[in-house]
Scaffold this active site. Structure first.
Site, PDB file in Angstrom:
ATOM      1  N   HIS A 115      23.576  51.072   6.911  1.00  0.00           N
ATOM      2  CA  HIS A 115      23.498  52.508   7.207  1.00  0.00           C
ATOM      3  C   HIS A 115      23.782  53.378   5.976  1.00  0.00           C
ATOM      4  O   HIS A 115      24.243  54.506   6.097  1.00  0.00           O
ATOM      5  CB  HIS A 115      24.462  52.871   8.347  1.00  0.00           C
ATOM      6  CG  HIS A 115      24.293  51.995   9.544  1.00  0.00           C
ATOM      7  ND1 HIS A 115      23.136  51.965  10.284  1.00  0.00           N
ATOM      8  CD2 HIS A 115      25.128  51.089  10.118  1.00  0.00           C
ATOM      9  CE1 HIS A 115      23.274  51.086  11.267  1.00  0.00           C
ATOM     10  NE2 HIS A 115      24.454  50.544  11.185  1.00  0.00           N
TER      11      HIS A 115
ATOM     12  N   ASP B  94      11.763  36.656   6.675  1.00  0.00           N
ATOM     13  CA  ASP B  94      12.338  37.629   5.752  1.00  0.00           C
ATOM     14  C   ASP B  94      11.659  37.565   4.388  1.00  0.00           C
ATOM     15  O   ASP B  94      11.565  36.489   3.794  1.00  0.00           O
ATOM     16  CB  ASP B  94      13.834  37.359   5.573  1.00  0.00           C
ATOM     17  CG  ASP B  94      14.602  37.489   6.881  1.00  0.00           C
ATOM     18  OD1 ASP B  94      14.081  38.116   7.815  1.00  0.00           O
ATOM     19  OD2 ASP B  94      15.723  36.955   6.964  1.00  0.00           O
TER      20      ASP B  94
ATOM     21  N   GLU C 130      17.266  28.672  13.726  1.00  0.00           N
ATOM     22  CA  GLU C 130      17.410  27.669  12.663  1.00  0.00           C
ATOM     23  C   GLU C 130      18.856  27.232  12.412  1.00  0.00           C
ATOM     24  O   GLU C 130      19.171  26.735  11.344  1.00  0.00           O
ATOM     25  CB  GLU C 130      16.860  28.235  11.339  1.00  0.00           C
ATOM     26  CG  GLU C 130      15.556  28.978  11.443  1.00  0.00           C
ATOM     27  CD  GLU C 130      15.721  30.473  11.672  1.00  0.00           C
ATOM     28  OE1 GLU C 130      14.732  31.198  11.557  1.00  0.00           O
ATOM     29  OE2 GLU C 130      16.863  30.901  11.984  1.00  0.00           O
TER      30      GLU C 130
ATOM     31  N   ASP D  50      14.710  35.724  17.490  1.00  0.00           N
ATOM     32  CA  ASP D  50      15.078  35.557  16.086  1.00  0.00           C
ATOM     33  C   ASP D  50      16.102  34.421  15.957  1.00  0.00           C
ATOM     34  O   ASP D  50      16.835  34.115  16.890  1.00  0.00           O
ATOM     35  CB  ASP D  50      15.675  36.872  15.585  1.00  0.00           C
ATOM     36  CG  ASP D  50      15.691  36.989  14.083  1.00  0.00           C
ATOM     37  OD1 ASP D  50      15.254  36.058  13.391  1.00  0.00           O
ATOM     38  OD2 ASP D  50      16.144  38.045  13.579  1.00  0.00           O
TER      39      ASP D  50
END
Length: 767
Positions: free
Chosen positions: A623, A558, A496, A493
């Site tokens: 969370h 995303d 960039e 991931d």
């Protein structure tokens, strides 16, 4: 110790600013390379006690000097949040980054061609307490600028390859942008015929056919809404031109490029490319003649192509950003087992402390002050910790037939992001010091370590992966995960984060030509680590560039859980595949925002079943309750829609039966350069009707898929090109060259099989 206000510089000016590709910062010169006749906006960021700012502006040809008075600036980013994609925890971070607090600016007189200018800034600040006289601060250094002009002279444009395509260069269209220091850009025009369509430029979300569009190719982390903004994680300076005999092109550069694909003038494709600023520059453009598969084969011969990955990558992948303990991961996998929903791989994102991304959270170990790699035996895992026994967990998952993928990011956190309480003898800081000392961090032009200018992991160090030595150094700290814990792959991931034209890489490149290549090196590094231990090079990336074809799997990044994002993701898959990306997927039904309803989720799952990679994933939500898991049972519970589980289960089992076909077709793709997920124009380039149905694609040679991407659709019309087809759900024989309509309850995605393969593939659709 916190510096006092007066110990900070009064003014900060960086001609290139933070080098965000699509926005300017308050301390920037705009434009960086002005053209003759333009004025320039000069910006500074001032210390809070500054009360006045002036600019000393000199014309070096005459020696004339003038003083320009700066005024406080407001944020120039018209929609800072939209630059990051609107709602979400990353959007607010980017919007804050582009604020203009402390900014001052002024516009210069228009610049004259052939003239050099220089400028510097002076400030007045409030005096010491009780003093009424302003204090004059020392001036900034001088900065130079000159006006650039487009000229017929300045370099060599070399058109390589097909004779027919070379004739498409418009005579007299080649121009070079040069100023007093060198040549910075080139532009030229290629002729487009009226019936031609242009597909490519990497993974694109807004349209399959880019004719009529203006776009660029630069690696960028666009957090959501990629289609709306025309941006992508995975650009390439390559495209097909489909129609007639067919042709294509590849601008052989890693620097940024821009394209006007008939947007300004319908019959011209204007290409513009950044250059290095030498007195005389050179750019090569490869031109190819032929049908799309021939063009893609020629491109692959230049830049590389995928290697065949094991069949397990085609099974269902499952993940959630908040699956941050061994208990949670095993609970999710237990639920899959109990509900008879087969899963082939679990992606564990929140396994580490997000500092160095090398050690399971709560592990106990001795710090290596020199940043030396740990081995598996160096760690103990407390029973009460988040991950009491990672090896036992992985062994158990393997026993169930589930592969394990661990998340990565090529950044190393620093005190800036960790806060002042992080111990100076912590492993993360030791690793950062070692990275810098050993020369394995990306550097600024002055030799200092580059600190991430982006909004995610701000101020983190970035590993220099441009050389084999640097890649080996970075992955050595993760070697035990593969060699001893038996991890099967890595989610690579966040490739960039390289912003800066003058960054320095160990392979000798500057940022202007090295930044786009960063995600290619990154995926290669982890692929090599896996190969070295007898594993397939299973990396899962969202960023890439030319050359990424040879490195693992990709997903579309995303996105929100919306129908609009669903449609754009289908487009992204078709366009990425047209550029040679074989193993591609997306976060089915989106990963961000409220949990999708049953209709969107099942429609998306049905479509993803017939894409190269099928996976679900959910965003970090701090969370907070309610959770935002994208597991089928949580979607069902959230929307009181129990049928979701049954419908998802049916597709998960169908996917298992489809794996042999996918593996067979992936091998054929790699051998033939006919994409695994491909737009219909690959097989029917002369059929003008296929362009009216851009959301349809072939999965391999034999299955035509048309996802239902609109809510409430009870029927769905599909165009069947020439040939004989069979409706995969009803078994009805159908003739091509026309449209067909079929009922589409939410658990049906229209799929049509070539008649000659139906006998072999019919069992996939049974059960």
């Amino acid at each position: 110790m916190t510096p006092t206000t007066t110990s900070l510089p009064a003014l900060t000016h960086r001609p290139h600013g933070i080098e965000h590709p699509y926005a300017t910062s308050a301390d920037q010169r705009v434009p960086v390379t002005p053209e003759a006749g333009q004025s320039v906006r000069l910006g500074v960021v001032a210390r809070p006690d500054v009360t006045a700012v002036t600019c000393e502006w000199q014309d070096l040809s005459t020696g004339a000097t003038m003083l320009l008075t700066l005024a406080p600036a407001t944020a120039s980013a018209a929609d800072a949040a939209a630059l990051a994609g609107g709602d979400g925890h990353l959007a607010a971070a980017q919007a804050a980054q582009l604020e203009a607090d402390g900014g001052w600016s002024v516009d210069t007189p228009a610049l004259v061609a052939g003239t050099r200018y220089r400028y510097r800034f002076l400030a007045e600040a409030t005096g010491a307490e009780g003093e009424g006289t302003p204090r004059v601060e020392p001036p900034t250094p001088w900065f130079d600028v000159s006006a650039a002009e487009w000229s017929q002279e300045g370099g060599d444009l070399v058109l390589a390859g097909a004779e027919g395509s070379r004739s498409r260069l418009v005579p007299g269209s080649v121009e070079w942008l040069r100023d007093a220091d060198g040549v910075w850009r080139v532009r030229f025009a290629l002729r487009l015929d009226p019936h031609e369509h242009v597909v490519g430029f990497g993974e694109r979300y807004d349209a399959v056919d880019q004719r009529g569009s203006a776009l660029d190719a630069v690696v960028f982390e666009q957090y959501k809404s990629q289609a709306a903004h025309g941006r992508t994680y995975l650009p390439m300076p390559f495209a097909h031109v489909v129609g007639g005999a067919g042709w294509g092109f590849h601008v052989r550069t890693a620097r940024r490029t821009w394209y006007d694909v008939g947007a300004s003038q319908p019959d011209l494709l204007v290409v513009e490319a950044a250059l290095g600023g030498a007195p005389h520059e050179r750019l090569e453009v490869a031109l190819y003649d032929g049908a799309p598969d021939q063009v893609l084969r020629a491109f692959g011969d230049e830049v590389g192509r995928a290697e065949e990955l094991p069949a397990w990558v085609f099974r269902l992948w499952a993940s959630g950003n908040e699956w941050n303990t061994q208990r949670l991961v095993m609970e999710r996998m237990d639920s899959h087992q109990e509900l008879d929903i087969p899963v082939g791989a679990v992606v564990i994102e929140a396994w580490s402390d997000e500092e160095g991304i090398t050690i399971f959270r709560d592990a106990r170990y001795e710090v290596t002050p020199d940043g030396a790699p740990h081995g598996a035996d160096d760690f103990t895992y407390p029973p009460e910790g988040a991950w009491p026994d990672p090896r036992a967990m992985i062994d158990e998952l393997h026993a169930r037939g589930i592969k394990v993928i661990l998340w990565q990011i090529p950044l190393q956190k620093t005190e800036h992001d960790l806060g002042p309480d992080v111990p100076q003898d912590s492993q993360v800081l030791a690793d950062g010091r070692a990275m810098v000392a050993s020369g394995h961090a990306v550097r600024e032009a002055d030799g200092s370590a580059y600190h991430n200018r982006g909004w995610w992991f701000p101020q983190a160090l970035m590993a220099d992966l441009s050389t084999q030595e640097g890649r080996d150094w970075w992955t050595a700290k993760r070697r035990y995960l593969v060699a001893d814990l038996d991890v099967d792959g890595f989610k690579t991931d966040g490739g960039e984060h390289a912003w800066g034209h003058d960054l320095r890489y160990a392979d000798g490149r500057r940022g202007d030509e090295g930044n786009n290549l960063y995600p290619v090196h990154y995926a290669r590094a982890f692929g090599d680590l896996l190969r070295a231990h007898g594993k397939a090079p299973v990396t899962f990336s969202r960023a890439g560039f030319t050359g990424s074809q040879a490195h693992g799997l990709f997903w579309a990044g995303d996105e929100d859980s919306t129908w609009e994002a669903f449609r754009h993701s289908v487009t992204a898959g078709i366009t990425a595949s047209a550029c040679g990306i074989v193993y591609w997927g997306w976060d089915l039904a989106g990963f961000s925002g409220p949990v999708p309803d049953g209709e969107l989720y099942v429609r998306a799952a049905a479509a993803a079943t017939f894409m190269p990679v099928m996976q679900y994933h959910s965003e970090f939500n701090h969370h907070r309750l309610p959770l935002r898991d994208r597991t089928p049972w949580f979607v069902a519970e959230t929307h009181d829609d129990p049928a979701v589980v049954d419908e998802f289960r049916r597709y998960a089992h169908l996917r298992e039966r489809l794996v042999p076909y996918l593996a067979e077709q992936a091998a054929r793709t790699i051998a033939s350069d006919r994409p695994l997920m491909r737009g219909l124009f690959f097989d029917w380039p002369d059929d003008s009707a296929v362009w009216d149905w851009p959301g349809q694609f072939l999965l391999g040679d034999d299955l035509l898929v048309h996802p239902v991407t609109e809510p409430g659709a009870s029927t769905w019309t599909t165009y069947l090109p020439a040939g004989d087809w069979v409706d995969a759900w009803s078994g009805e024989a159908l003739a091509g060259g026309t449209t067909v309509e079929r009922p589409t309850p939410r658990d049906i995605v229209p799929v049509y099989c070539r008649a000659e393969r139906w006998a072999a593939l019919a069992p996939v659709f049974e059960g």
